[in-house]
Design an enzyme around this catalytic site. Structure first.
Site, PDB file in Angstrom:
ATOM      1  N   ASP A 217       3.633  -1.487  11.824  1.00  0.00           N
ATOM      2  CA  ASP A 217       4.829  -0.646  11.741  1.00  0.00           C
ATOM      3  C   ASP A 217       5.495  -0.606  13.110  1.00  0.00           C
ATOM      4  O   ASP A 217       4.824  -0.794  14.129  1.00  0.00           O
ATOM      5  CB  ASP A 217       4.463   0.772  11.293  1.00  0.00           C
ATOM      6  CG  ASP A 217       5.693   1.498  10.767  1.00  0.00           C
ATOM      7  OD1 ASP A 217       6.002   1.358   9.577  1.00  0.00           O
ATOM      8  OD2 ASP A 217       6.374   2.172  11.562  1.00  0.00           O
TER       9      ASP A 217
ATOM     10  N   ARG B 222      -4.158   0.218  -0.169  1.00  0.00           N
ATOM     11  CA  ARG B 222      -3.610   1.430   0.456  1.00  0.00           C
ATOM     12  C   ARG B 222      -4.446   2.671   0.122  1.00  0.00           C
ATOM     13  O   ARG B 222      -4.584   3.577   0.948  1.00  0.00           O
ATOM     14  CB  ARG B 222      -2.161   1.594  -0.027  1.00  0.00           C
ATOM     15  CG  ARG B 222      -1.407   2.824   0.465  1.00  0.00           C
ATOM     16  CD  ARG B 222      -0.972   2.645   1.892  1.00  0.00           C
ATOM     17  NE  ARG B 222      -0.258   3.806   2.411  1.00  0.00           N
ATOM     18  CZ  ARG B 222      -0.854   4.862   2.978  1.00  0.00           C
ATOM     19  NH1 ARG B 222      -2.176   4.931   3.059  1.00  0.00           N
ATOM     20  NH2 ARG B 222      -0.124   5.855   3.454  1.00  0.00           N
TER      21      ARG B 222
ATOM     22  N   TYR C  81      13.429   7.874  16.412  1.00  0.00           N
ATOM     23  CA  TYR C  81      12.295   8.579  15.801  1.00  0.00           C
ATOM     24  C   TYR C  81      11.598   9.499  16.807  1.00  0.00           C
ATOM     25  O   TYR C  81      11.128  10.573  16.466  1.00  0.00           O
ATOM     26  CB  TYR C  81      11.290   7.579  15.214  1.00  0.00           C
ATOM     27  CG  TYR C  81      11.800   6.929  13.948  1.00  0.00           C
ATOM     28  CD1 TYR C  81      11.788   7.614  12.734  1.00  0.00           C
ATOM     29  CD2 TYR C  81      12.325   5.640  13.967  1.00  0.00           C
ATOM     30  CE1 TYR C  81      12.278   7.027  11.577  1.00  0.00           C
ATOM     31  CE2 TYR C  81      12.812   5.045  12.808  1.00  0.00           C
ATOM     32  CZ  TYR C  81      12.787   5.748  11.616  1.00  0.00           C
ATOM     33  OH  TYR C  81      13.278   5.176  10.478  1.00  0.00           O
TER      34      TYR C  81
ATOM     35  N   ARG D 173       4.528  -1.246  -1.154  1.00  0.00           N
ATOM     36  CA  ARG D 173       4.125  -0.485  -2.349  1.00  0.00           C
ATOM     37  C   ARG D 173       4.600  -1.045  -3.676  1.00  0.00           C
ATOM     38  O   ARG D 173       4.097  -0.639  -4.721  1.00  0.00           O
ATOM     39  CB  ARG D 173       4.604   0.964  -2.217  1.00  0.00           C
ATOM     40  CG  ARG D 173       3.756   1.765  -1.263  1.00  0.00           C
ATOM     41  CD  ARG D 173       4.427   3.072  -0.932  1.00  0.00           C
ATOM     42  NE  ARG D 173       5.668   2.815  -0.219  1.00  0.00           N
ATOM     43  CZ  ARG D 173       6.461   3.753   0.272  1.00  0.00           C
ATOM     44  NH1 ARG D 173       6.171   5.013   0.098  1.00  0.00           N
ATOM     45  NH2 ARG D 173       7.548   3.435   0.918  1.00  0.00           N
TER      46      ARG D 173
ATOM     47  N   ARG E 228       9.612  -6.038   4.520  1.00  0.00           N
ATOM     48  CA  ARG E 228       8.687  -5.200   3.741  1.00  0.00           C
ATOM     49  C   ARG E 228       8.119  -5.931   2.528  1.00  0.00           C
ATOM     50  O   ARG E 228       7.912  -5.335   1.484  1.00  0.00           O
ATOM     51  CB  ARG E 228       9.374  -3.907   3.255  1.00  0.00           C
ATOM     52  CG  ARG E 228       9.753  -2.955   4.328  1.00  0.00           C
ATOM     53  CD  ARG E 228       8.572  -2.035   4.661  1.00  0.00           C
ATOM     54  NE  ARG E 228       8.937  -1.150   5.742  1.00  0.00           N
ATOM     55  CZ  ARG E 228       9.370   0.097   5.558  1.00  0.00           C
ATOM     56  NH1 ARG E 228       9.435   0.607   4.373  1.00  0.00           N
ATOM     57  NH2 ARG E 228       9.685   0.817   6.592  1.00  0.00           N
TER      58      ARG E 228
HETATM   59  O1  CP3 Z   1       6.145  -6.490   5.095  1.00  0.00           O
HETATM   60  C1  CP3 Z   1       6.681  -6.159   6.169  1.00  0.00           C
HETATM   61  O2  CP3 Z   1       7.905  -6.213   6.364  1.00  0.00           O
HETATM   62  C2  CP3 Z   1       5.759  -5.789   7.326  1.00  0.00           C
HETATM   63  C3  CP3 Z   1       5.451  -4.437   7.457  1.00  0.00           C
HETATM   64  C4  CP3 Z   1       6.447  -3.399   7.955  1.00  0.00           C
HETATM   65  C5  CP3 Z   1       6.261  -2.028   7.675  1.00  0.00           C
HETATM   66  N1  CP3 Z   1       7.189  -1.338   8.398  1.00  0.00           N
HETATM   67  C6  CP3 Z   1       5.238  -1.481   6.794  1.00  0.00           C
HETATM   68  C7  CP3 Z   1       5.414  -0.137   6.221  1.00  0.00           C
HETATM   69  C8  CP3 Z   1       7.550  -3.515   8.807  1.00  0.00           C
HETATM   70  C9  CP3 Z   1       8.217  -4.769   9.361  1.00  0.00           C
HETATM   71  C10 CP3 Z   1       7.998  -2.201   9.077  1.00  0.00           C
HETATM   72  C11 CP3 Z   1       9.114  -1.905   9.997  1.00  0.00           C
HETATM   73  C12 CP3 Z   1       9.643  -0.547  10.044  1.00  0.00           C
HETATM   74  N2  CP3 Z   1       8.974   0.642   9.970  1.00  0.00           N
HETATM   75  C13 CP3 Z   1      11.001  -0.254  10.295  1.00  0.00           C
HETATM   76  C14 CP3 Z   1      12.077  -1.278  10.544  1.00  0.00           C
HETATM   77  C15 CP3 Z   1      12.622  -1.824   9.302  1.00  0.00           C
HETATM   78  C16 CP3 Z   1      13.407  -0.821   8.513  1.00  0.00           C
HETATM   79  O3  CP3 Z   1      12.914  -0.469   7.439  1.00  0.00           O
HETATM   80  O4  CP3 Z   1      14.478  -0.442   8.979  1.00  0.00           O
HETATM   81  C17 CP3 Z   1      11.145   1.142  10.304  1.00  0.00           C
HETATM   82  C18 CP3 Z   1      12.416   1.940  10.523  1.00  0.00           C
HETATM   83  C19 CP3 Z   1       9.834   1.689  10.124  1.00  0.00           C
HETATM   84  C20 CP3 Z   1       9.455   3.128  10.131  1.00  0.00           C
HETATM   85  C21 CP3 Z   1       8.863   3.518   8.856  1.00  0.00           C
HETATM   86  N3  CP3 Z   1       7.599   3.148   8.440  1.00  0.00           N
HETATM   87  C22 CP3 Z   1       9.431   4.345   7.857  1.00  0.00           C
HETATM   88  C23 CP3 Z   1      10.822   4.956   7.924  1.00  0.00           C
HETATM   89  C24 CP3 Z   1       8.474   4.465   6.844  1.00  0.00           C
HETATM   90  C25 CP3 Z   1       8.546   5.331   5.637  1.00  0.00           C
HETATM   91  C26 CP3 Z   1       9.463   4.812   4.611  1.00  0.00           C
HETATM   92  C27 CP3 Z   1       8.718   4.470   3.384  1.00  0.00           C
HETATM   93  O5  CP3 Z   1       9.025   3.407   2.810  1.00  0.00           O
HETATM   94  O6  CP3 Z   1       7.824   5.241   3.004  1.00  0.00           O
HETATM   95  C28 CP3 Z   1       7.348   3.666   7.203  1.00  0.00           C
HETATM   96  C29 CP3 Z   1       6.107   3.476   6.434  1.00  0.00           C
HETATM   97  C30 CP3 Z   1       5.779   2.068   6.041  1.00  0.00           C
HETATM   98  N4  CP3 Z   1       5.811   1.005   6.892  1.00  0.00           N
HETATM   99  C31 CP3 Z   1       5.344   1.635   4.750  1.00  0.00           C
HETATM  100  C32 CP3 Z   1       5.120   0.254   4.866  1.00  0.00           C
HETATM  101  C33 CP3 Z   1       4.609  -0.676   3.798  1.00  0.00           C
HETATM  102  C34 CP3 Z   1       5.120   2.517   3.546  1.00  0.00           C
HETATM  103  C35 CP3 Z   1       3.928   3.399   3.795  1.00  0.00           C
HETATM  104  C36 CP3 Z   1       2.879   3.437   2.711  1.00  0.00           C
HETATM  105  O7  CP3 Z   1       2.395   2.399   2.227  1.00  0.00           O
HETATM  106  O8  CP3 Z   1       2.479   4.560   2.389  1.00  0.00           O
END
Ligand code: CP3
Length: 342
Positions: free
Chosen positions: A76, A39, A149, A30, A26
């Site tokens: 994602d 965003r 999920y 944010r 990540r």
């Molecule tokens: O920089 C990176 O690592 C690449 C981008 C990336 C995102 N999600 C962007 C993202 C990666 C590799 C993921 C993987 C992901 N997504 C996982 C596996 C890793 C982990 O965290 O266990 C999982 C379970 C998800 C599912 C997911 N996506 C969740 C649970 C959420 C919400 C949690 C949160 O932080 O709000 C997301 C949204 C998400 N994916 C965001 C980002 C930057 C935040 C959304 C936003 O910007 O509004």
């Protein structure tokens, strides 16, 4: 061919370059003001993921700031359920929400790669913009975590309904795992063909599985996926991340076919050194909470991690994704420590 200046690919190929490659899960997110700026232009998170220019731009942001050894494409794990026709939504403050999948016939592989084409376009654009010494990582969620999920419909502490489905609706559950296994293979291969130089497979919810379930639902699908990728692209390294796997991570390292295994705080550094490093290249494991809260302690811990694991080919990373409230200067502080270490 491995590029000598690429210290990340060198480590993943089990060759020590003398330096410690690093990236953070990540890393595009944010906690960066420049990410929040991009965003703002999207109400819908998936629409953001499916806009190649925007995805490319935010993928490059942390590299420009900190010079990580690898970029991970901004996307994602839930693009796979989305492309299979499950209804996926991201709700501010709640996270992902899906219409629970109870019937596999509602899912379809038709249009799967067309729907994911923007991800491949983003990878092409990003690869063109990166210097040769910075690798580009593609990724997928593993079937178990995607099923979590899809069946639960949202995040959960213990994913009881999906584990219940695995016992009581076994036929449905196994079909879902098989369908997701095929989808992960296709999406991984397409990312490689677009320019991804390594693939990370996330099993974020592996930690809720019993030993037998872990074998059946995390290791076996991983093995099918790594074999299929390796059959076509034997030189593309694969990183597996069975999060919170604890000591089961050794079975994962021995049997999943991953070249590198990412680990978190569920095993000790000594265990990672004495056991895990016998079988695979390891990646890990600075606590993202420590990184967010205490820069000095995080720095000491980073040195301890490198001191314990850095004699062998190693990739520095976090135990899980960077938290949104992390001060960007804390990240800079850790990156400097890693870069100066030799
Ligand atoms: O920089 C990176 O690592 C690449 C981008 C990336 C995102 N999600 C962007 C993202 C990666 C590799 C993921 C993987 C992901 N997504 C996982 C596996 C890793 C982990 O965290 O266990 C999982 C379970 C998800 C599912 C997911 N996506 C969740 C649970 C959420 C919400 C949690 C949160 O932080 O709000 C997301 C949204 C998400 N994916 C965001 C980002 C930057 C935040 C959304 C936003 O910007 O509004």
């Amino acid at each position: 061919m491995i590029n000598n200046s690429n210290i990340f690919l060198s480590s993943l190929n089990n060759v020590h370059s003398g330096r410690i490659p690093f990236w953070f899960m990540r890393q595009a997110g944010r906690y960066l003001p420049e990410y929040r700026e991009v965003r703002k232009n999207f109400r819908n998170f998936l629409e953001f993921c499916y806009t190649p220019e925007a995805a490319c731009e935010v993928t490059l942001q942390p590299i420009a700031r900190y010079g990580m050894s690898a970029a991970i494409i901004f996307s994602d794990i839930l693009v796979i359920p989305d492309a299979l026709g499950a209804k996926v939504d991201f709700i501010e403050g709640t996270g992902p929400v899906l219409e629970p999948v109870l019937d596999i016939s509602k899912l379809s592989r038709n249009n799967f790669s067309e729907k994911l084409n923007p991800v491949y376009e983003a990878i092409k654009l990003t690869r063109k913009s990166l210097h040769d010494d910075t690798s580009l990582i593609g990724f997928c969620g593993l079937p178990w975590t995607l099923a979590c999920y899809m069946v639960e419909g949202k995040g959960s502490r213990d994913f009881a309904s999906v584990r219940r489905a695995a016992f009581t609706k076994k036929q449905f559950f196994l079909k879902l795992i098989d369908l997701l296994t095929e989808a992960v293979i296709d999406h991984s291969i397409a990312q490689i063909e677009a320019g991804a130089q390594a693939i990370q497979l996330f099993d974020s919810w592996a930690g809720v599985l019993s030993e037998q379930e872990f074998f059946d639902y995390s290791i076996i699908p991983s093995k099918k996926i790594t074999s299929a990728i390796k059959e076509k692209y034997p030189n593309i390294p694969i990183i597996g991340f069975p999060r919170m796997g604890g000591s089961k991570i050794i079975d994962y390292a021995r049997e999943s076919g991953a070249d590198c295994v990412s680990f978190d705080g569920s095993i000790s550094l000594d265990y990672a050194k004495n056991e895990l490093q016998k079988y695979v290249v390891v990646q890990g494991n600075l606590d993202p909470i420590l990184l967010a809260e205490d820069k000095k302690e995080a720095g000491l811990q980073a040195k301890k991690i490198i001191g314990t694991l850095g004699d062998k080919p190693f990739v520095f990373n976090l135990a899980h994704g960077i938290l949104p409230h992390t001060p960007p200067e804390n990240v800079a502080f850790i990156c400097d420590i890693i870069k100066n270490y030799s």
